[in-house]
Design a protein around this motif. Structure first.
Motif, PDB file in Angstrom:
ATOM      1  N   ASN A 290       0.863  -1.176   0.000  1.00  0.00           N
ATOM      2  CA  ASN A 290       0.000   0.000   0.000  1.00  0.00           C
ATOM      3  C   ASN A 290       0.896   1.222   0.000  1.00  0.00           C
ATOM      4  O   ASN A 290       1.403   1.630   1.022  1.00  0.00           O
ATOM      5  N   LEU A 291       1.121   1.777  -1.177  1.00  0.00           N
ATOM      6  CA  LEU A 291       2.033   2.909  -1.320  1.00  0.00           C
ATOM      7  C   LEU A 291       1.260   4.123  -1.796  1.00  0.00           C
ATOM      8  O   LEU A 291       0.272   3.988  -2.509  1.00  0.00           O
ATOM      9  N   TYR A 292       1.760   5.290  -1.469  1.00  0.00           N
ATOM     10  CA  TYR A 292       1.261   6.523  -2.077  1.00  0.00           C
ATOM     11  C   TYR A 292      -0.272   6.564  -2.179  1.00  0.00           C
ATOM     12  O   TYR A 292      -0.834   6.808  -3.238  1.00  0.00           O
ATOM     13  N   GLY A 293      -0.922   6.295  -1.066  1.00  0.00           N
ATOM     14  CA  GLY A 293      -2.377   6.462  -1.040  1.00  0.00           C
ATOM     15  C   GLY A 293      -3.174   5.431  -1.814  1.00  0.00           C
ATOM     16  O   GLY A 293      -4.362   5.642  -2.076  1.00  0.00           O
TER      17      GLY A 293
ATOM     18  N   ARG B 193      -4.618   2.845  -1.000  1.00  0.00           N
ATOM     19  CA  ARG B 193      -5.816   2.450  -0.274  1.00  0.00           C
ATOM     20  C   ARG B 193      -7.028   3.293  -0.695  1.00  0.00           C
ATOM     21  O   ARG B 193      -8.168   2.865  -0.593  1.00  0.00           O
TER      22      ARG B 193
ATOM     23  N   GLY C   6       4.376  -1.751  -3.482  1.00  0.00           N
ATOM     24  CA  GLY C   6       5.286  -2.055  -2.384  1.00  0.00           C
ATOM     25  C   GLY C   6       6.701  -2.125  -2.921  1.00  0.00           C
ATOM     26  O   GLY C   6       6.892  -2.233  -4.131  1.00  0.00           O
ATOM     27  N   SER C   7       7.676  -2.045  -2.034  1.00  0.00           N
ATOM     28  CA  SER C   7       9.068  -2.097  -2.475  1.00  0.00           C
ATOM     29  C   SER C   7       9.445  -3.536  -2.822  1.00  0.00           C
ATOM     30  O   SER C   7       8.689  -4.462  -2.562  1.00  0.00           O
TER      31      SER C   7
ATOM     32  N   GLU D 226       9.194  -5.808   0.120  1.00  0.00           N
ATOM     33  CA  GLU D 226       7.826  -6.196   0.473  1.00  0.00           C
ATOM     34  C   GLU D 226       7.232  -7.153  -0.546  1.00  0.00           C
ATOM     35  O   GLU D 226       6.486  -8.067  -0.195  1.00  0.00           O
TER      36      GLU D 226
ATOM     37  N   ARG E 287      14.392   6.588 -11.147  1.00  0.00           N
ATOM     38  CA  ARG E 287      12.957   6.324 -11.090  1.00  0.00           C
ATOM     39  C   ARG E 287      12.205   7.162 -12.116  1.00  0.00           C
ATOM     40  O   ARG E 287      12.626   8.272 -12.457  1.00  0.00           O
TER      41      ARG E 287
ATOM     42  N   ASN F  53       3.419  13.244 -12.992  1.00  0.00           N
ATOM     43  CA  ASN F  53       2.032  13.088 -13.415  1.00  0.00           C
ATOM     44  C   ASN F  53       2.004  12.399 -14.767  1.00  0.00           C
ATOM     45  O   ASN F  53       2.924  12.538 -15.570  1.00  0.00           O
TER      46      ASN F  53
ATOM     47  N   PHE G 266      -0.377   9.530 -10.985  1.00  0.00           N
ATOM     48  CA  PHE G 266       1.002   9.887 -10.666  1.00  0.00           C
ATOM     49  C   PHE G 266       1.810   8.608 -10.649  1.00  0.00           C
ATOM     50  O   PHE G 266       1.445   7.653  -9.977  1.00  0.00           O
TER      51      PHE G 266
ATOM     52  N   ASN H  34       5.531   6.561 -10.094  1.00  0.00           N
ATOM     53  CA  ASN H  34       6.786   6.657  -9.345  1.00  0.00           C
ATOM     54  C   ASN H  34       7.346   5.252  -9.231  1.00  0.00           C
ATOM     55  O   ASN H  34       7.056   4.532  -8.302  1.00  0.00           O
TER      56      ASN H  34
ATOM     57  N   GLY I 136      -2.052   7.843  -7.177  1.00  0.00           N
ATOM     58  CA  GLY I 136      -2.770   9.135  -7.237  1.00  0.00           C
ATOM     59  C   GLY I 136      -3.729   9.377  -6.086  1.00  0.00           C
ATOM     60  O   GLY I 136      -3.775  10.459  -5.604  1.00  0.00           O
ATOM     61  N   PRO I 137      -4.507   8.403  -5.646  1.00  0.00           N
ATOM     62  CA  PRO I 137      -4.750   7.063  -6.195  1.00  0.00           C
ATOM     63  C   PRO I 137      -5.515   7.100  -7.516  1.00  0.00           C
ATOM     64  O   PRO I 137      -6.063   8.135  -7.884  1.00  0.00           O
TER      65      PRO I 137
ATOM     66  N   VAL J 183      -5.520  18.021 -13.513  1.00  0.00           N
ATOM     67  CA  VAL J 183      -4.251  17.334 -13.770  1.00  0.00           C
ATOM     68  C   VAL J 183      -3.944  17.325 -15.266  1.00  0.00           C
ATOM     69  O   VAL J 183      -2.809  17.545 -15.694  1.00  0.00           O
TER      70      VAL J 183
ATOM     71  N   GLN K 108       4.535   8.189   3.745  1.00  0.00           N
ATOM     72  CA  GLN K 108       4.493   7.335   2.568  1.00  0.00           C
ATOM     73  C   GLN K 108       5.814   7.372   1.824  1.00  0.00           C
ATOM     74  O   GLN K 108       6.104   6.500   1.040  1.00  0.00           O
TER      75      GLN K 108
ATOM     76  N   TYR L 280      10.387   2.593   1.474  1.00  0.00           N
ATOM     77  CA  TYR L 280      11.570   1.875   1.022  1.00  0.00           C
ATOM     78  C   TYR L 280      12.564   1.683   2.154  1.00  0.00           C
ATOM     79  O   TYR L 280      13.738   1.444   1.946  1.00  0.00           O
TER      80      TYR L 280
ATOM     81  N   SER M 299      -0.513  12.360  -3.308  1.00  0.00           N
ATOM     82  CA  SER M 299      -1.339  11.208  -2.911  1.00  0.00           C
ATOM     83  C   SER M 299      -1.353  10.977  -1.402  1.00  0.00           C
ATOM     84  O   SER M 299      -2.202  10.260  -0.901  1.00  0.00           O
TER      85      SER M 299
ATOM     86  N   TRP N  12      -4.386  10.792   0.836  1.00  0.00           N
ATOM     87  CA  TRP N  12      -5.187   9.564   0.970  1.00  0.00           C
ATOM     88  C   TRP N  12      -4.623   8.650   2.039  1.00  0.00           C
ATOM     89  O   TRP N  12      -5.258   7.657   2.411  1.00  0.00           O
ATOM     90  N   ASP N  13      -3.422   8.917   2.502  1.00  0.00           N
ATOM     91  CA  ASP N  13      -2.853   8.128   3.604  1.00  0.00           C
ATOM     92  C   ASP N  13      -3.239   8.704   4.958  1.00  0.00           C
ATOM     93  O   ASP N  13      -2.959   8.119   5.989  1.00  0.00           O
TER      94      ASP N  13
END
Lengths: 243, 464
Positions: free
Chosen positions: A15-18, A20, A61-62, A65, A128, A132, A149, A151, A196-197, A237, B143, B147, B362, B365-366
């Protein structure tokens, strides 16, 4: 009123960058469509009954993970593929998307097996791909723009050229920054790099899943929601990207 | 002249500080950066002028407020100090703070140096200065840390402080600092909160799972004081919160903070549990430095939060609070503070996505925006502004706030105007970094206009 059972795979690890927010979005939209839903969290070791789920979600996840969940996920691989073939709606973001392929090779050259549901691989690089992104896709016969978004260090390449991407890249990098493909689409499964989500700003993608879920239960969603805020955020966006 | 290069570096730094202020910048990093190029040993040399102690303050949240509180306390006690109070917390910012206070020969002496330092920069700071006390406020993951950078940073800090003449002051309620004593062998002092009526036992979905610092097993919480800070234990190795040397108790937030620290009663105009932690940390540190209680109390009572750290304005009879929110933890704490405020209010959020804000928004949202039970917190309307007004509007919509009371206005002045209208008692102005100073300026102007208006009204009142 129908009940929808949504499953989030490994919420503590993937669960990365929102990400969820995708489930929060589906849950609220189902409510606004007049239906009821629940979210079940599946952690490593938990059993998963594909007969009784309406949608499966896994976020990013990384590498570390991904390795942790892979073993658990491998035991569920065949039943997952069977469910996907039968049209189970599945949303996999970023690291979860990478896991669907044959392997992931890190930038140090370490190779990690994937689930091998689809014939693609991911090559990790140190640099990386971030920013956007705008893509075009066709959903339920309509051409749609999708924003998000991205990444990711991984570059994903299709080995089987017949694989269908989720969309084509208009601005941004997508799967690898080279072939203009973004994500993967197979039946009701979407794999994508878009954080973004993804769903809140792209209500047409959220509704793609909701319609698919309803159809599997044997009914259609007729109501039309007020998506003025969603569309505003989407356009904001898009304007940013197109200048 | 003993050291021409040093003098040159100091003068260049001072000129740059002066010039950047003339240009309206805060001038916090660049002067130090250039001076370090001219004379790389400048920080070592200037920091040797501290007579009593160098105190380093680090951690994810609260380091600026805590170090500013401690600065007030030490000044109240009559000490002279060097302090990077504007929150530029890399080596260049710290160097700027020393240059600003120094004479051109680099020989002026001070009692204390209070150095707020970015977590990842602690090892570098220790190469150039010799702090005797290091305070870590907390380690919050956000967030950006998925890593594993936080674990890495903690290890680097532990390795850097090990075998030095340092004492640590740590948060007993934060499980990530529990193993410092074992890992470093240093004297570690701990502060933390006793039970309070603001504790909760509820686990939010997005509340990140905490793992035992000793054995890696998932921790169990009896109580959360605030975010992930609370009373925990490890079901595997049975470790639990370290024993406290300084205890905060009888906490009241109504909404201004009142609390006791080991029996000493304190009052503060600050709000929110996070500020209660900042006060507890600053007071504990003051105790370790031997400050008299009366001075500590006075300083805490008069300490007003800085720009964006809950700054209060009065506009048209409304209380308007400006808050910087830059990560999920900061948004959570701001929203949590609304729960304790019983009046009717407007909420405003300006979200930008410039480099200094973070291009990826983002993280909203967390945050546990669902934390607010919208039928109970009496929010009349939410005004969304900034370059990503759409995203923040959606966040509130999907958290369950009624669509028809969400307004979008991208222009900041008009948006703030909207947010301070109506019959509400207060407005909460939240913004990301690059919107902060504009919002602050707008609010100051509105505050002045409103004050002038009131005086005019008074002048027109018939004499009787």
């Amino acid at each position: 009123m129908a009940h929808f059972h949504l499953v989030q795979l490994y919420p503590n690890l993937m669960n990365l960058y929102g990400d969820r927010g995708n489930l929060l979005c589906l849950q609220k939209r189902l409510e606004w469509y007049g239906h009821d839903s629940s979210i079940e969290n599946i952690n490593p070791g938990d059993s998963l009954d594909f007969e009784h789920i309406d949608l499966l979600f896994m976020g990013g996840g990384s590498e570390r993970e991904q390795e942790l969940v892979l073993q658990d996920l491998a035991s569920k691989r065949d039943s997952l593929m069977k469910a996907v073939e039968e049209g189970l709606p599945v949303l996999c973001i970023c690291g979860a998307y990478q896991l669907l392929g044959e392997y992931y090779r890190s930038h140090e050259g370490k190779e990690m097996q994937g689930l091998g549901l689809f014939s693609f691989f991911t090559q990790g690089l140190k640099e990386r791909l971030t920013g956007n992104i705008l893509i075009h896709t066709t959903l339920n016969g309509v051409e749609e723009s999708v924003v998000g978004f991205e990444n990711h260090g991984g570059r994903t390449y299709f080995i089987d050229k017949r694989l269908q991407p989720f969309g084509s890249v208009i601005k941004g990098f997508g799967n690898n920054g080279e072939d203009k493909k973004e994500g993967i689409r197979y039946k009701n499964l979407l794999g994508s790099y878009l954080h973004g989500p993804l769903l809140p700003k792209n209500p047409q993608v959220a509704d793609f899943f909701i319609k698919a879920m309803a159809e599997r239960k044997g009914f259609r969603i007729e109501r039309i929601l007020d998506d003025s805020l969603e569309n505003y955020a989407h356009e904001q966006v898009k304007r940013k990207l197109m200048g | 002249m003993k050291n021409l290069r040093l003098t040159l570096a100091i003068i260049a730094g001072k000129v740059l500080i002066y010039m950047s202020r003339l240009l309206g910048h805060q001038g916090t990093s660049l002067p130090g950066q250039i001076a370090r190029k001219i004379y790389p040993r400048i920080l070592r040399t200037l920091s040797a002028n501290i007579r009593r102690e160098i105190v380093a303050i680090t951690g994810t949240n609260g380091k600026t407020t805590t170090s500013n509180m401690l600065a007030e306390i030490l000044q109240q006690q009559g000490y002279s100090l060097v302090h990077n109070r504007l929150g530029a917390n890399m080596l260049s910012g710290i160097t700027t703070a020393f240059i600003e206070k120094s004479d051109i020969y680099g020989s002026r002496k001070f009692d204390y140096a209070l150095l707020e330092i970015d977590e990842a920069t602690v090892p570098l700071l220790l190469r150039e200065t010799r702090p005797r006390l290091v305070l870590i406020t907390n380690f919050f993951r956000d967030q950006l840390d998925r890593y594993g950078e936080m674990d890495h940073t903690i290890k680097l800090i532990q390795e850097a402080v090990k075998d030095q003449e340092i004492e640590m002051l740590l948060n007993a309620d934060d499980p990530l600092t529990a193993n410092f004593q074992a890992e470093t062998g240093l004297k570690c002092w701990y502060y933390g909160f006793d039970d309070s009526s603001y504790d909760n036992c509820r686990v939010m979905d997005s509340r990140e799972v905490r793992y035992c610092a000793f054995c890696g097993h998932q921790l169990e919480y009896e109580k959360y004081h605030y975010a992930q800070l609370g009373q925990y234990s490890c079901p595997q190795c049975h470790s639990r919160n370290p024993e406290r040397d300084f205890t905060g108790h009888e906490l009241e937030m109504s909404p201004d903070i009142e609390l006791k620290v080991d029996g000493m009663a304190l009052k503060s105009p600050c709000q929110g549990f996070h500020n209660a932690y900042n006060i507890l940390a600053a007071v504990s540190l003051a105790r370790l430095l031997g400050v008299e209680d009366e001075n500590t109390k006075k300083a805490i009572a008069s300490f007003k939060p800085q720009a964006g750290r809950m700054e209060v304005f009065f506009i048209n009879g409304k209380r308007v609070v400006l808050v910087l929110v830059k990560n999920p933890a900061a948004l959570n704490q701001t929203l949590a503070s609304l729960i304790y405020d019983p009046g009717r209010k407007n909420l405003f959020f300006a979200l930008n996505d410039n480099a200094a804000d973070g291009r990826d928004i983002s993280w909203i949202w967390d945050a546990d925006v669902e934390l607010l039970e919208y039928e109970n917190v009496m929010i009349e309307q939410i005004v969304c502004s900034g370059q990503r007004s759409g995203d923040i509007a959606l966040r509130f919509k999907y958290a369950g706030f009624p669509r028809e009371r969400i307004k979008i206005e991208t222009e900041l002045p008009r948006a703030i105007e909207l947010a301070v209208q109506g019959s509400v008692e207060s407005s909460n102005i939240l913004c990301s970094y690059t919107a902060l100073f504009t919002c602050q300026r707008i609010l100051m102007e509105m505050g002045k206009r409103s004050e002038a208006g009131e005086e005019k009204e008074k002048a027109y009142q018939p004499q009787s």
